[in-house]
Structures are given as structure tokens and as C-alpha cells.
Design a protein around this motif. Structure first.
Motif, PDB file in Angstrom:
ATOM      1  N   LYS A   1       0.854  -1.191   0.000  1.00 61.08           N
ATOM      2  CA  LYS A   1       0.000   0.000   0.000  1.00 61.08           C
ATOM      3  C   LYS A   1       0.887   1.237   0.000  1.00 61.08           C
ATOM      4  O   LYS A   1       1.797   1.338   0.831  1.00 61.08           O
ATOM      5  CB  LYS A   1      -0.885   0.045   1.257  1.00 61.08           C
ATOM      6  N   THR A   2       0.613   2.174  -0.886  1.00 59.51           N
ATOM      7  CA  THR A   2       1.257   3.481  -0.746  1.00 59.51           C
ATOM      8  C   THR A   2       0.453   4.262   0.281  1.00 59.51           C
ATOM      9  O   THR A   2      -0.728   4.014   0.489  1.00 59.51           O
ATOM     10  CB  THR A   2       1.283   4.271  -2.069  1.00 59.51           C
ATOM     11  N   LEU A   3       1.118   5.199   0.947  1.00 61.06           N
ATOM     12  CA  LEU A   3       0.442   5.998   1.972  1.00 61.06           C
ATOM     13  C   LEU A   3       0.861   7.452   1.782  1.00 61.06           C
ATOM     14  O   LEU A   3       2.001   7.820   2.089  1.00 61.06           O
ATOM     15  CB  LEU A   3       0.841   5.491   3.365  1.00 61.06           C
ATOM     16  N   PRO A   4      -0.045   8.287   1.245  1.00 55.67           N
ATOM     17  CA  PRO A   4       0.297   9.688   1.011  1.00 55.67           C
ATOM     18  C   PRO A   4       0.414  10.437   2.329  1.00 55.67           C
ATOM     19  O   PRO A   4      -0.539  10.473   3.098  1.00 55.67           O
ATOM     20  CB  PRO A   4      -0.886  10.213   0.191  1.00 55.67           C
ATOM     21  N   VAL A   5       1.579  11.005   2.604  1.00 58.16           N
ATOM     22  CA  VAL A   5       1.824  11.663   3.882  1.00 58.16           C
ATOM     23  C   VAL A   5       2.175  13.130   3.660  1.00 58.16           C
ATOM     24  O   VAL A   5       3.024  13.455   2.832  1.00 58.16           O
ATOM     25  CB  VAL A   5       2.992  10.981   4.631  1.00 58.16           C
ATOM     26  N   HIS A   6       1.480  14.005   4.395  1.00 52.57           N
ATOM     27  CA  HIS A   6       1.796  15.428   4.327  1.00 52.57           C
ATOM     28  C   HIS A   6       1.875  15.987   5.738  1.00 52.57           C
ATOM     29  O   HIS A   6       0.951  15.812   6.515  1.00 52.57           O
ATOM     30  CB  HIS A   6       0.720  16.158   3.519  1.00 52.57           C
ATOM     31  N   GLU A   7       2.996  16.634   6.036  1.00 53.90           N
ATOM     32  CA  GLU A   7       3.246  17.169   7.374  1.00 53.90           C
ATOM     33  C   GLU A   7       3.054  16.101   8.439  1.00 53.90           C
ATOM     34  O   GLU A   7       2.408  16.329   9.466  1.00 53.90           O
ATOM     35  CB  GLU A   7       2.370  18.391   7.626  1.00 53.90           C
ATOM     36  N   GLY A   8       3.579  14.934   8.158  1.00 48.47           N
ATOM     37  CA  GLY A   8       3.583  13.866   9.139  1.00 48.47           C
ATOM     38  C   GLY A   8       2.309  13.060   9.275  1.00 48.47           C
ATOM     39  O   GLY A   8       2.267  12.106  10.047  1.00 48.47           O
ATOM     40  N   ARG A   9       1.277  13.440   8.534  1.00 49.10           N
ATOM     41  CA  ARG A   9       0.002  12.717   8.673  1.00 49.10           C
ATOM     42  C   ARG A   9      -0.501  12.205   7.333  1.00 49.10           C
ATOM     43  O   ARG A   9      -0.292  12.837   6.310  1.00 49.10           O
ATOM     44  CB  ARG A   9      -1.070  13.618   9.290  1.00 49.10           C
ATOM     45  N   PRO A  10      -1.193  11.056   7.351  1.00 47.31           N
ATOM     46  CA  PRO A  10      -1.782  10.543   6.108  1.00 47.31           C
ATOM     47  C   PRO A  10      -2.788  11.569   5.571  1.00 47.31           C
ATOM     48  O   PRO A  10      -3.600  12.097   6.320  1.00 47.31           O
ATOM     49  CB  PRO A  10      -2.512   9.274   6.562  1.00 47.31           C
TER      50      PRO A  10
END
Lengths: 226, 226
Positions: free
Chosen positions: A78-87
Motif C-alpha cells: 500500500k502506498t500511503l500519502p503523507v503530508h506534514e507527518g500525517r496521512p
DNA sequence: CAGGATCCACTATTGGATCCCG
DNA sequence: CGGGATCCAATAGTGGATCCTG
């Protein structure tokens, strides 16, 4: 390890992790170049593409099956898009076979088979960065702990019961602490068959999928890096 | 017990609760009529009026003091707007004396003196119901349990430290699990003095107050009625 | 269509601004 | 002003709708 397309499925977890290590820090553009695949700059035109590229570099072999991506290892990718430390988004798990869900125990469910062991590949999801420049992070090989497993099972069973009783219209994205049900179709007009509840009849409704809420995957990230 | 204006402060908790019982189920309009007070139909023109009416019927005696409303009993009175079972708004606790906050321990603080024992009077807050028709609910006489007390103290101390260091601009409504800091003024132009941090200087800033988040008061409601 | 996912309109929540009374 | 509070614009979050590939 050098970045290269996988010719065969990984023979062990270590081999899979080594391949994942060769991807960490690389951009989507780099992988696309090596795979000779064209990628749009805008994510909107490329949903899912990063995940499909990854499959080629890690050697996923399940194709479009309701099985783990790495069949021999029983591991799902699974890819997991993370921005500023959060999914940034929820995570798609599987489509729901409405006609069979009510008869399938959690242990035998597609959901459980996909989630019992997952290789999470974080990927940068800063909207100001165009897709080719987004980078993959360090892989996380995860299995649910007892709490997580219980939460998933509770959520699953609540949905299964509603489907069995034909109360499909009571299933909304609001249900479920971790595992949620949402529409899953190319567009809103698609229809499929579901149990009608009383007697053996059926009704027509939109296709749906199971998703993990961002709060749940945030917990996975936190444990891995804390 | 008959609804009537209180001529004296309540002599005991029981007497206070009896008076509160006489208000439960009554509408703001009924109280206003008995008190010979005019009330606007729109809440916007009457913020705080229900609370002030209540003071008259329950016999609050503190006036505009930084003391509990019922001085003899050490009990603070708070209305709590409830809609569909949940508090609709945060609850104002007290203004902050920026110049003194850093020197005052939690035990000696206005916040603690006001919150150590509170008579909560729920009031209907359905926007479709005009103010005169809104009814009071059953009173809740509450004191913080150990967890709640600890949460309040932690929140308070974090703010006190920031004020002491002169880092007023780092204090926003985002701070605090239960107790939050927000502007408290007739309008945005008001200014007051605060410590400047280094040395004994000062700076000018907007007046602020302590508020309880709706999630915290929701917990009080839930325990009382569960 | 199933599998890979994200988009984005809407809703819920937040927290800075404001309102009335004595 | 200080004490009684709510208003409401802006933001965060949710979840129904959608997009690409093989």
C-alpha cells in the motif's frame, strides 16, 4: 542497492525490504523513467499510478486479484500519502462483494487477508509538489496488533450484519472506527446486486469498498517512527 | 416547588438544588415575565441574558466578582447550551489577569476557584426555537474528578508559563485539551497590559479569557445522564 | 470491471470577534 | 469594564464521486 525493475517476485521478506530500500528516497519521476512510463504532472490525472509503478519495482505478482500483492509472502503493498507527518487520505482496502459478505467470517474475508500483513510505502503528498518530484519514504512492514485487529473485526462485522439484513442504505462512511465503507466506482451510475434482506430477493445499489480512515493509518506511522 | 425570585442566597446545597428544580422545565420567557425583564427573541441580542435571569431565581450573590456566584456555598453557576444532546458552545470561565497569571499557582487561581464546584443548568439551544421558548433542563452539581482536575491544571500551567515568558502571541485557541484561551472583549480594539518577558517591561495586547471546550462539558453531561 | 488510489464539495468544528447588562 | 455568554467566518475533516491502467 541499485534501483531496478523486479524480474521475479521477492523470495523473502528480507529481499522485499531490500528492494523497498532501493526505492526509498527516489522520486516518482525516477521510477517512471526507468520503467519507461509516462506520468502526468497532476495527481488528478494519475491516481494510483505511483502504486502501480511500485508494484513493478518490488515485484508484486498478484495482478488484479483479491489476493495479497506478494502471494508467496502473504504481504499486501500500500502506498500511503503523507503530508506534514500525517496521512492525507484514507486507504482503499478492497471492494465489497455485497452478495457474499454476510456469509463470510472476518478470518476468511478479503479485508483480513489484505490487512494481516502490509508493506506501507509512504509517499510525499505536498500539493505544491508536482507528482514526478514526489519521493517515496522508508517502508514500514506492519501487522495489526491485538487492539487494531479487534477494531477492524468489529467494524467489519457491523457492516456484514447490515448487508445481510438488506439494510444497505444504512451503511454510510460514518460507520466504523478504523474500517469504513465508501462508494467505489468509475462514476455514480454504476449498479450491482445486493441481498434484499427478507427472503432471498435482491436489490440494486452502487458498488462499495472498504477503506481505512486516516486516523488509523496515522497510528501505524506514529508507532513505526516513534 | 413554585417558581419565584430568590430574596436571599441559598443557605445550603439542598436549598440551591430545590430552587434549581423549580426552574427545570421552565422557559426563558416564563422567568423573564416573573422578573419583569424584557427579552429579545433573537439570541444574538441577548447573549448571557438567560444566565443573568437564572442568577435572580437561584439567589446568586457574588455580583460581578471574581468569586463563585454562591459565595457561601463556594458554588459557581453556569448555563450550558445543549442541542441534540451536546453542548453547542464553549463555556466562558473567567478573564485572564495577564499581569498576575504567571505568579499564581493553579490552586490559587480564579479558574480553579470557579471550577472546583459548579451548578450546570442545561438550556435548550435549538436554533429554530426562539429564545423566550427555550427551556431549562435538570441541574447538574459537578466537581472535577481527578482526571479532569489534572487536565485543567496542565492546560492552565502551560498558559501561565507562556504568559510569564512574555510569549503571549504563541497563545491561541488551539492550546489546551479542556481549558482554552480566547479573546474576551467588547470588540477587537481593546488593549491591556501584559508582561514583556525579559526584564520587568510590559506589552499591550487584547484581553483574553479562559473557556472550556465543548468536548469537556460533553463529558460532564454524559456522566450525569449515563 | 477490479485494482491502484485521490479529488473536492460539503459539513462540522474551531476560535477570533462580538453583544447585552449593571 | 467585568461578568454573562453566543455569533459566524474560516479552516479542518469527512465521505461521496471520480480518475487511470490493464
Amino acid at each position: 542497492m541499485t534501483l531496478s525493475l523486479a524480474k521475479t517476485p521477492p523470495a523473502s521478506e528480507d529481499e522485499l525490504l531490500a528492494r523497498a530500500g532501493s526505492v526509498a528516497g527516489r522520486s516518482v519521476g525516477e521510477l517512471a523513467m526507468k520503467a519507461q512510463v509516462r506520468i502526468p504532472k497532476q495527481m488528478r490525472r494519475a491516481k494510483g499510478l505511483a502504486g502501480q509503478l511500485l508494484e513493478q519495482f518490488l515485484g508484486a505478482d498478484a495482478g488484479s486479484k483479491a489476493e495479497p500483492d506478494f502471494r508467496g509472502l502473504g504481504i499486501e503493498l500500500k502506498t500511503l500519502p503523507v503530508h506534514e507527518g500525517r496521512p492525507k487520505e484514507s486507504t482503499f482496502v478492497s471492494t465489497i462483494e455485497l452478495d457474499r459478505l454476510g456469509d463470510t467470517d472476518f478470518e476468511d474475508s478479503v479485508v483480513w487477508h489484505k490487512l494481516r500483513r502490509v508493506l506501507w510505502m509512504p509517499i510525499e503528498a505536498d500539493p505544491s509538489v508536482e507528482l514526478p518530484h514526489r519521493r517515496f519514504g522508508a517502508a514500514i512492514l506492519w501487522s495489526p496488533d491485538d487492539d487494531q485487529r479487534r477494531t477492524l473485526q468489529d467494524d467489519y462485522e457491523r457492516v456484514a450484519e447490515l448487508v445481510l439484513r438488506g439494510r444497505i442504505d444504512e451503511i454510510t462512511g460514518h460507520l466504523g472506527d478504523a474500517l469504513q465503507v465508501r462508494p467505489k466506482a468509475a462514476h455514480g451510475g454504476v449498479r450491482e446486486r445486493a441481498p434484499e434482506g427478507i427472503g432471498g430477493g435482491y436489490q440494486w445499489t452502487g458498488p462499495r469498498g472498504f477503506y481505512l480512515r486516516p486516523g488509523f493509518t496515522a497510528g501505524i506511522l506514529e508507532r513505526a517512527f516513534r
